[in-house]
Design a protein around this motif. Structure first.
Motif, PDB file in Angstrom:
ATOM      1  N   PHE A   1       4.607   7.717  -6.242  1.00  0.00           N
ATOM      2  CA  PHE A   1       5.007   6.549  -6.999  1.00  0.00           C
ATOM      3  C   PHE A   1       4.077   6.202  -8.147  1.00  0.00           C
ATOM      4  CE2 PHE A   1       8.364   5.249  -4.308  1.00  0.00           C
ATOM      5  CZ  PHE A   1       8.041   5.756  -3.072  1.00  0.00           C
ATOM      6  N   LEU A   2       2.862   6.566  -8.048  1.00  0.00           N
ATOM      7  CA  LEU A   2       1.929   6.128  -9.069  1.00  0.00           C
ATOM      8  C   LEU A   2       2.025   6.994 -10.302  1.00  0.00           C
ATOM      9  CD1 LEU A   2      -1.211   5.397  -6.912  1.00  0.00           C
ATOM     10  CD2 LEU A   2       0.550   3.838  -7.681  1.00  0.00           C
ATOM     11  N   MET A   3       2.053   6.388 -11.426  1.00  0.00           N
ATOM     12  CA  MET A   3       2.079   7.141 -12.660  1.00  0.00           C
ATOM     13  C   MET A   3       0.783   7.914 -12.821  1.00  0.00           C
ATOM     14  SD  MET A   3       3.700   4.386 -15.293  1.00  0.00           S
ATOM     15  CE  MET A   3       2.387   3.219 -14.976  1.00  0.00           C
ATOM     16  N   LEU A   4       0.855   9.007 -13.578  1.00  0.00           N
ATOM     17  CA  LEU A   4      -0.334   9.802 -13.818  1.00  0.00           C
ATOM     18  C   LEU A   4      -1.425   8.952 -14.458  1.00  0.00           C
ATOM     19  CD1 LEU A   4      -1.600  12.593 -13.674  1.00  0.00           C
ATOM     20  CD2 LEU A   4      -0.633  13.096 -15.928  1.00  0.00           C
TER      21      LEU A   4
ATOM     22  N   ASP B   1     -11.669  -4.259  -5.656  1.00  0.00           N
ATOM     23  CA  ASP B   1     -11.371  -4.948  -6.917  1.00  0.00           C
ATOM     24  C   ASP B   1     -10.823  -3.977  -7.957  1.00  0.00           C
ATOM     25  OD1 ASP B   1     -12.493  -7.156  -5.710  1.00  0.00           O
ATOM     26  OD2 ASP B   1     -14.376  -7.046  -6.818  1.00  0.00           O
ATOM     27  N   GLU B   2     -11.436  -2.791  -8.047  1.00  0.00           N
ATOM     28  CA  GLU B   2     -11.045  -1.824  -9.067  1.00  0.00           C
ATOM     29  C   GLU B   2      -9.667  -1.231  -8.787  1.00  0.00           C
ATOM     30  OE1 GLU B   2     -14.722  -3.039  -9.820  1.00  0.00           O
ATOM     31  OE2 GLU B   2     -14.436  -1.909  -7.973  1.00  0.00           O
ATOM     32  N   TYR B   3      -9.318  -1.079  -7.529  1.00  0.00           N
ATOM     33  CA  TYR B   3      -7.974  -0.614  -7.185  1.00  0.00           C
ATOM     34  C   TYR B   3      -6.939  -1.629  -7.677  1.00  0.00           C
ATOM     35  CZ  TYR B   3      -9.924   2.910  -3.973  1.00  0.00           C
ATOM     36  OH  TYR B   3     -10.587   3.979  -3.430  1.00  0.00           O
ATOM     37  N   VAL B   4      -7.197  -2.900  -7.411  1.00  0.00           N
ATOM     38  CA  VAL B   4      -6.264  -3.951  -7.834  1.00  0.00           C
ATOM     39  C   VAL B   4      -6.152  -3.977  -9.353  1.00  0.00           C
ATOM     40  CG1 VAL B   4      -5.822  -6.428  -7.844  1.00  0.00           C
ATOM     41  CG2 VAL B   4      -6.725  -5.339  -5.786  1.00  0.00           C
TER      42      VAL B   4
ATOM     43  N   PHE C   1       1.587  -2.833  -2.272  1.00  0.00           N
ATOM     44  CA  PHE C   1       2.070  -1.529  -1.809  1.00  0.00           C
ATOM     45  C   PHE C   1       1.272  -0.410  -2.473  1.00  0.00           C
ATOM     46  CE2 PHE C   1       4.409   2.309  -2.710  1.00  0.00           C
ATOM     47  CZ  PHE C   1       4.885   2.690  -1.464  1.00  0.00           C
ATOM     48  N   ASN C   2       1.122  -0.494  -3.782  1.00  0.00           N
ATOM     49  CA  ASN C   2       0.507   0.605  -4.509  1.00  0.00           C
ATOM     50  C   ASN C   2      -0.992   0.709  -4.300  1.00  0.00           C
ATOM     51  OD1 ASN C   2       2.554   2.155  -6.218  1.00  0.00           O
ATOM     52  ND2 ASN C   2       3.196   0.022  -6.404  1.00  0.00           N
ATOM     53  N   VAL C   3      -1.648  -0.409  -4.070  1.00  0.00           N
ATOM     54  CA  VAL C   3      -3.056  -0.339  -3.677  1.00  0.00           C
ATOM     55  C   VAL C   3      -3.175   0.397  -2.346  1.00  0.00           C
ATOM     56  CG1 VAL C   3      -5.062  -1.689  -2.951  1.00  0.00           C
ATOM     57  CG2 VAL C   3      -3.762  -2.395  -4.965  1.00  0.00           C
ATOM     58  N   GLY C   4      -2.333   0.030  -1.385  1.00  0.00           N
ATOM     59  CA  GLY C   4      -2.359   0.705  -0.091  1.00  0.00           C
ATOM     60  C   GLY C   4      -1.954   2.160  -0.176  1.00  0.00           C
TER      61      GLY C   4
ATOM     62  N   ILE D   1       6.859  -4.407   2.339  1.00  0.00           N
ATOM     63  CA  ILE D   1       5.937  -3.300   2.082  1.00  0.00           C
ATOM     64  C   ILE D   1       6.073  -2.249   3.175  1.00  0.00           C
ATOM     65  CG2 ILE D   1       3.488  -2.670   1.992  1.00  0.00           C
ATOM     66  CD1 ILE D   1       2.995  -5.392   0.635  1.00  0.00           C
ATOM     67  N   ALA D   2       6.167  -2.695   4.427  1.00  0.00           N
ATOM     68  CA  ALA D   2       6.339  -1.758   5.538  1.00  0.00           C
ATOM     69  C   ALA D   2       7.614  -0.952   5.366  1.00  0.00           C
ATOM     70  CB  ALA D   2       6.369  -2.530   6.863  1.00  0.00           C
TER      71      ALA D   2
END
Length: 558
Positions: free
Chosen positions: A11-14, A434-437, A528-531, A361-362
């Motif tokens: 899901f995460l963009m490059l 923090d940086e992930y968020v 969701f995307n942080v996890g 999210i689950a």
């Protein structure tokens, strides 16, 4: 539960992957595509709305542990996890039993404050509240000497001891809420307006017990407490829950209470103390006997019972013995004192909203065609409103090893005011989370900020704190400071209005047509995307230098 479309594995963009790689200073072999994650996951505002509507309905009776409301809530959560196809999180069970004792402590008299020439009778609920943790039938406090103990803090690292030189046995400590740094305009004095754990009521009760005090009374003041007297009145009256103690809690004070600021001012005036706050802020402070005594009687009923944490698992595809844990507390405070004819404290924002977002999210994780590399855990905890008890029990009896637990992501009170430009990180600066968020927030055109009200100690007031206490990096973040269309001042006023009128009140209800779920969807996508990032990398995020939790984590990590 709506039928879902299958969702692709990545899901995460490059660009997000590159940003995180640069920010975190690590490279790994994650499998990613350039698919836009914001359109790649199916977060449904309708389903979040449905979860909140059901969980906060009168039928669920305010979701108090040990009640019919708990039975319905636990059954609902287990059913949802099963329908998603998630595995039981505790071997073959979706439940983790949390042994508690319920104590119904009812003062049978006023709190009587006696000086040599004057008597002050404080009325229950209006001017004082008092509980006991002791598993007994009766508490009688007779002529217990009152001692002003400043902020009730013993902090060697600050060279601070509010109990220095006094034997508190048989005495009652009167202490101020928060810590000396609040309002000092000095960020190096404790942590300035950022509350330390020494400012929390839980710490003050614990320290008074360590000092051997018979009783402890916290002076309530709305600004440093972070909530009005009405919250004290609703939260510290009626039945209360505690983890089952080995010693029947006889090591705790006979009573733990609060008094309102006006009553406290009367007491200080009777004692001839004018600038009690200024005195308490001095590093040279020593306990001040007030020349008066306190008397109080409390009838106590108790019973032992078991509440339930509800836990589900999505097993990782490559590293199933490493875990990312999402949490949200399912409980509220049940049926209590009626306000405007309504006695059901529904807890829609607090915390049906967090549970609804966690369930979405689950479901997004459950619908992945290719499962994440690490296992993802969804933990709905009990008895948060009683002192973070469900998460405390999990932290003391972890189902999954702490040294294999990558991080905790907690959801408690996800705003219904619509899309937010900000992501407020409570406890910002504590860990690399923090940086992930920040990296994910940028893809939503959002910015991150620290908690604008650090004096209220929110980092210590929800379930992530119990993970932090045992060293697990913990994240508590959501949009709450700048509504996208209405701006910061409007949002600030709405937050203040809700705290004053609805926090821990029967009016915390879901209002169809008034709640805007767009912000909840944004927060669900972000968390969701942080996890997802954490579940698909080899990095273990760390506490930053200066965090009080760093040494705890490093003591057991390989």
């Amino acid at each position: 539960m709506n039928t879902r479309k299958n969702i692709t594995a990545s899901f995460l963009m490059l660009s997000i992957a590159c940003a995180l790689t640069l920010i975190l200073g690590s490279c790994n072999s994650q499998k990613k595509t350039d698919k836009d994650f914001l359109t790649g996951i199916d977060i449904s505002s309708d389903d979040i709305r449905q979860h909140i509507s059901i969980l906060s309905s009168d039928e669920f009776e305010g979701r108090m542990p040990f009640s019919t409301g708990e039975e319905k809530t636990v059954a609902y959560l287990e059913e949802q996890f099963r329908e998603m196809g998630l595995q039981p999180g505790n071997k073959d069970s979706f439940l983790q039993a949390v042994p508690l004792v319920e104590i119904d402590a009812q003062p049978t008299s006023d709190l009587v404050i006696e000086a040599s020439d004057e008597t002050l009778n404080l009325s229950y609920r209006n001017e004082f509240v008092a509980l006991t943790r002791r598993v007994t039938d009766q508490i009688d406090v007779n002529d217990s000497e009152l001692v002003f103990c400043g902020f009730g803090i013993v902090a060697p690292e600050y060279n601070w001891n509010d109990y220095e030189g006094i034997d508190m046995r048989g005495k009652t400590a009167v202490v101020l809420v928060n810590d000396p740094g609040f309002g000092s305009e000095d960020s190096t004095f404790f942590k300035g307006n950022t509350m330390t754990y020494y400012g929390r009521w839980t710490y003050k009760y614990e320290e008074a017990a360590r000092q051997g005090a018979e009783g402890v009374i916290i002076v309530h003041n709305t600004a440093p407490a972070g909530y009005p007297w009405g919250v004290v009145r609703s939260s510290w009256t009626g039945k209360a829950l505690y983890l089952q103690p080995d010693d029947d809690n006889m090591s705790r004070c006979a009573f733990e209470g609060w008094i309102d600021i006006r009553s406290a001012q009367k007491i200080f005036k009777m004692a001839g103390i004018q600038n009690y706050l200024g005195i308490a802020r001095q590093q040279s402070f020593k306990p001040v006997p007030l020349g008066m005594s306190a008397s109080l009687s409390i009838n106590v009923a108790h019973k032992f019972a078991t509440s339930q944490n509800v836990i589900a698992k999505l097993e990782g595809s490559e590293y199933p013995d490493e875990y990312v844990i999402y949490t949200a507390h399912w409980d509220h405070i049940g049926i209590n004192e009626a306000v405007d004819g309504d006695s059901i404290y529904n807890g829609a924002l607090d915390n049906a909203s967090g549970v609804g977002v966690m369930l979405e999210i689950a479901n997004a994780f459950a619908q992945l065609e290719q499962k994440p590399e690490r296992s993802v855990i969804f933990l709905a905890v009990t008895a948060e409103e009683q002192g973070l008890l469900g998460s405390a029990y999990y932290a003391e009896h972890p189902i999954y090893p702490l040294d294999k637990t990558v991080a905790n992501i907690n959801m408690d009170g996800i705003w219904f005011l619509g899309p937010m430009k900000d992501v407020t990180v409570v406890g910002y600066g504590q860990s690399e989370l923090d940086e992930y968020v920040e990296a994910v927030a940028k893809t939503q055109n959002r910015y991150i900020i620290p908690d604008p009200q650090p004096e209220k100690g929110y980092f210590f007031r929800s379930d992530h704190f119990n993970f932090a206490k045992v060293g697990v990096p913990a994240l508590y973040a959501s949009g709450e400071s700048e509504q996208a269309e209405q701006g910061k001042e409007w949002t600030k006023n709405k937050n203040a209005e809700w705290t004053q009128k609805h926090y821990h009140q029967p009016s915390d209800e879901y209002q169809p047509g008034e709640w805007n779920f767009e912000g909840m969807v944004l927060d669900a996508e972000l968390l969701f995307n942080v996890g997802y990032q954490l579940a698909n990398e080899r990095n273990f995020p760390e506490w930053k230098s200066g965090s009080e939790f760093k040494a705890v984590r490093e003591a057991y990590m390989p």
